[in-house]
Design a protein around this motif. Structure first.
Motif, short mmCIF file in Angstrom:
data_model
loop_
_atom_site.label_atom_id
_atom_site.label_comp_id
_atom_site.label_asym_id
_atom_site.label_seq_id
_atom_site.Cartn_x
_atom_site.Cartn_y
_atom_site.Cartn_z
N LEU A 28 0.88 -1.17 0.00
CA LEU A 28 0.00 0.00 0.00
C LEU A 28 0.92 1.21 0.00
O LEU A 28 1.59 1.48 1.00
CB LEU A 28 -0.90 -0.01 1.23
N ASN A 29 0.98 1.93 -1.13
CA ASN A 29 1.97 2.98 -1.31
C ASN A 29 1.33 4.34 -1.57
O ASN A 29 0.26 4.43 -2.17
CB ASN A 29 2.89 2.65 -2.50
N TYR A 30 2.03 5.39 -1.15
CA TYR A 30 1.70 6.77 -1.50
C TYR A 30 2.86 7.28 -2.34
O TYR A 30 3.98 7.42 -1.84
CB TYR A 30 1.53 7.62 -0.24
N SER A 31 2.60 7.54 -3.63
CA SER A 31 3.67 7.88 -4.56
C SER A 31 3.45 9.26 -5.15
O SER A 31 2.31 9.67 -5.40
CB SER A 31 3.73 6.87 -5.72
N ILE A 32 4.54 9.98 -5.39
CA ILE A 32 4.47 11.29 -6.05
C ILE A 32 5.60 11.39 -7.06
O ILE A 32 6.68 10.84 -6.86
CB ILE A 32 4.58 12.45 -5.04
N PRO A 33 5.37 12.11 -8.18
CA PRO A 33 6.48 12.40 -9.11
C PRO A 33 7.49 13.29 -8.42
O PRO A 33 7.15 14.24 -7.72
CB PRO A 33 5.79 13.12 -10.27
N VAL A 34 8.78 13.00 -8.59
CA VAL A 34 9.83 13.76 -7.91
C VAL A 34 9.81 15.22 -8.32
O VAL A 34 10.07 16.11 -7.51
CB VAL A 34 11.21 13.13 -8.19
N LYS A 35 9.47 15.52 -9.56
CA LYS A 35 9.49 16.91 -10.02
C LYS A 35 8.49 17.79 -9.29
O LYS A 35 8.57 19.00 -9.33
CB LYS A 35 9.22 16.97 -11.52
N ASN A 36 7.52 17.15 -8.59
CA ASN A 36 6.51 17.93 -7.87
C ASN A 36 6.85 18.14 -6.40
O ASN A 36 6.10 18.79 -5.68
CB ASN A 36 5.14 17.23 -7.95
N ILE A 37 7.97 17.57 -5.92
CA ILE A 37 8.25 17.63 -4.49
C ILE A 37 8.43 19.06 -4.01
O ILE A 37 7.97 19.42 -2.93
CB ILE A 37 9.52 16.79 -4.17
N ASN A 38 9.06 19.92 -4.82
CA ASN A 38 9.31 21.30 -4.39
C ASN A 38 8.18 22.24 -4.77
O ASN A 38 8.29 23.44 -4.61
CB ASN A 38 10.62 21.80 -5.01
N ARG A 39 7.11 21.70 -5.30
CA ARG A 39 5.97 22.53 -5.66
C ARG A 39 4.73 22.00 -4.95
O ARG A 39 4.80 21.12 -4.11
CB ARG A 39 5.74 22.48 -7.18
N LYS A 40 3.61 22.57 -5.32
CA LYS A 40 2.35 22.05 -4.81
C LYS A 40 2.09 20.69 -5.45
O LYS A 40 2.12 20.55 -6.67
CB LYS A 40 1.21 23.02 -5.13
N ILE A 41 1.88 19.68 -4.62
CA ILE A 41 1.69 18.33 -5.13
C ILE A 41 0.28 18.21 -5.73
O ILE A 41 -0.72 18.27 -5.02
CB ILE A 41 1.89 17.30 -4.02
N LYS A 42 0.21 18.06 -7.04
CA LYS A 42 -1.08 18.03 -7.72
C LYS A 42 -1.57 16.62 -8.00
O LYS A 42 -2.77 16.37 -8.04
CB LYS A 42 -0.99 18.80 -9.05
N ASN A 43 -0.63 15.70 -8.23
CA ASN A 43 -1.04 14.37 -8.68
C ASN A 43 -0.44 13.24 -7.86
O ASN A 43 0.28 12.39 -8.39
CB ASN A 43 -0.65 14.18 -10.16
N PRO A 44 -0.68 13.21 -6.54
CA PRO A 44 -0.21 12.05 -5.77
C PRO A 44 -1.03 10.82 -6.14
O PRO A 44 -2.18 10.93 -6.56
CB PRO A 44 -0.44 12.46 -4.33
N ILE A 45 -0.42 9.67 -6.00
CA ILE A 45 -1.12 8.42 -6.34
C ILE A 45 -1.13 7.51 -5.12
O ILE A 45 -0.08 7.19 -4.56
CB ILE A 45 -0.42 7.71 -7.52
N PHE A 46 -2.32 7.13 -4.70
CA PHE A 46 -2.51 6.20 -3.58
C PHE A 46 -2.79 4.85 -4.18
O PHE A 46 -3.82 4.66 -4.83
CB PHE A 46 -3.66 6.68 -2.71
N LEU A 47 -1.89 3.91 -4.02
CA LEU A 47 -1.92 2.70 -4.85
C LEU A 47 -1.77 1.43 -4.02
O LEU A 47 -0.90 1.35 -3.18
CB LEU A 47 -0.78 2.78 -5.88
N ILE A 48 -2.62 0.45 -4.26
CA ILE A 48 -2.46 -0.89 -3.71
C ILE A 48 -1.98 -1.80 -4.84
O ILE A 48 -2.55 -1.79 -5.93
CB ILE A 48 -3.79 -1.45 -3.17
#
Length: 482
Positions: free
Chosen positions: A457-477
């Protein structure tokens, strides 16, 4: 359940797998031994000669230590056939301490067989594609020599499959080991994620493997062989069809629609030296797969893939894993072409977490299927890929006493899927895209060992968004078989 027993006079000593009982002295294991007779418990469904062949190597050993090692290997072989509930071996000697002073001994084999008749298993579930039903039936030990007949069917809203397999074990006469020859007939209709067509496949396969596992499909698909080298040689012939296209399917897909043949010879090798397949803290794993298509009718190409892992313990219950995936598919001739069905499609749980399934590689924008679908694309996969993952795992102490394995993890994955054998430019410039236009994700999650598999069960984000407002996090099983 597998155990070795040593009985002397009225004393019985149990030797559990890979452990030496306290009653044994080192000198006793060096003592010469001569197995004069093998006695097998009465068998109802299994050929006694078949079992005796599996034990023949033990009778050739001349020391207690060598007999012990061979007996454990023989038990592993017998249990891998999945036709016995329990199997145990005892060495019965009349000598007093030290053991086997008079060398002569009798070997007793106690086996409890499984029922021979067919069994039926039904399971179901609900996912985004609707309800799914799985039905499987197995007939074990058909002719008394470990043969197996399997029928498996998966019925889903958008994808159906049917597999028929016959497996015949072959016991090696030169060393302890089991080879399996498998013949299968299959039919399935597949609806891959992020595609506007369905794939219909009919075919047969013939497989020779140097190891038998209880779950043949896991072995065939993922090539996993724990703590041993696994060799698998397979030939398959398929009639495939791109069918049931959506109204919005792009012209490039319509151009490839219709039926095609694929004649494929493949060789797989796997070596697993991890201390634990689900939560490894040390060791390594490697799996390579090489395929040649075009031995006869159909499309012609060469396809190779490699997966590798290495794990290092850092602190107690904390380990670092370095994981790599790479692959290449190329046609035999410069004018040849690798079709949509034979390319790589990456994204989803493996090998890169936090990316939608099949969404990497070449894509063409198309009309939306509905008003809710924004920026829709047809995905065409790629011809080459490379991914690297750094995984930091901490084994959680919760529920250990109840036999539940949990782990917290942090991960960083980077790589890409590219078109390497089509379009303009040199091979170097195409492979360069894997690194210069790499996709990178990071995240945290929880992993558990359930039903013989690693579930995350993971919470993933694109690295390019880490220093900005996170728009597209993915909650994934996801289900991770690595």
């Amino acid at each position: 359940m597998e155990n070795l027993f040593f009985r002397h006079n009225d004393n019985l000593f149990v030797l559990k797998k890979k452990k030496v009982p306290q009653s044994f002295a080192f000198e006793d294991l060096k003592t010469p031994i001569e197995i004069q007779k093998i006695v097998i418990s009465p068998l109802k469904f299994t050929s006694e000669k078949f079992v005796h062949d599996a034990l023949s190597q033990i009778q050739k050993e001349n020391t207690v230590s060598n007999a012990l090692v061979s007996a454990q290997k023989a038990l592993d072989v017998l249990q891998s056939l999945d036709i016995f509930r329990t199997a145990s071996i005892s060495f019965d000697s009349k000598s007093k301490f030290p053991f086997f002073r008079d060398r002569g001994c009798k070997m007793n084999v106690l086996i409890e067989e499984k029922k021979k008749g067919p069994n039926l298993h039904l399971s179901g579930g609900v996912s985004g594609d609707g309800m799914s039903i799985n039905a499987s039936s197995r007939y074990n030990n058909i002719f008394g020599k470990g043969e197996r007949f399997d029928i498996t069917a998966d019925l889903m809203k958008n994808s159906n499959s049917f597999f028929l397999n016959f497996t015949k074990p072959i016991l090696s006469k030169t060393k302890l080991g089991a080879y399996g020859i498998n013949f299968g007939i299959f039919n399935f209709l597949r609806d891959n994620q992020n595609t506007t067509f369905k794939e219909k496949v009919n075919g047969f396969s013939l497989t020779l493997s140097n190891q038998l596992l209880r779950n043949y499909y896991v072995k065939k698909i993922f090539g996993i062989g724990h703590n041993t080298g696994l060799h698998t040689l397979n030939y398959s012939f398929e009639l495939r069809e791109i069918c049931k296209l959506d109204d919005v399917a792009s012209w490039e897909i319509r151009e490839e629609s219709g039926a095609s043949f694929k004649s494929l010879l493949s060789y797989d090798f796997a070596l697993d030296k991890r201390d634990n397949a689900c939560f490894p803290s040390k060791g390594f794993f490697v799996h390579t797969s090489n395929k040649i298509a075009g031995l006869g009718l159909g499309t012609k190409f060469f396809k190779t893939e490699t997966r590798a892992q290495v794990h290092f313990p850092l602190l107690k219950d904390i380990s670092l894993g370095l994981i790599g995936h790479c692959g290449l598919v190329t046609p035999f001739s410069k004018k040849g072409k690798v079709g949509i069905l034979d390319r790589f499609y990456k994204g989803g749980p493996l090998p890169i977490r936090g990316i939608d399934g099949n969404s990497l590689g070449h894509k063409i924008q198309r009309e939306p299927k509905s008003e809710k679908e924004k920026s829709p694309f047809d995905y065409f996969g790629g011809d080459a890929y490379g991914f690297f993952t750094s995984l930091l795992t901490y084994k959680l102490p919760f529920f250990k006493d109840k036999g539940v394995n949990l782990g917290a993890q942090m991960f960083l994955t980077s790589g890409n899927l590219v078109s390497a054998t089509s379009g303009e430019g040199s091979y170097f410039s195409k492979f360069k895209k894997i690194f210069t236009k790499r996709k990178t994700t990071a995240g945290i999650g929880i992993a558990a060992y359930l039903g013989g598999n690693r579930v995350e069960l993971n919470y993933s984000i694109p690295v390019k968004n880490i220093n900005r407002k996170i728009k597209n996090p993915i909650f994934l099983i996801n289900l991770d078989i690595d």
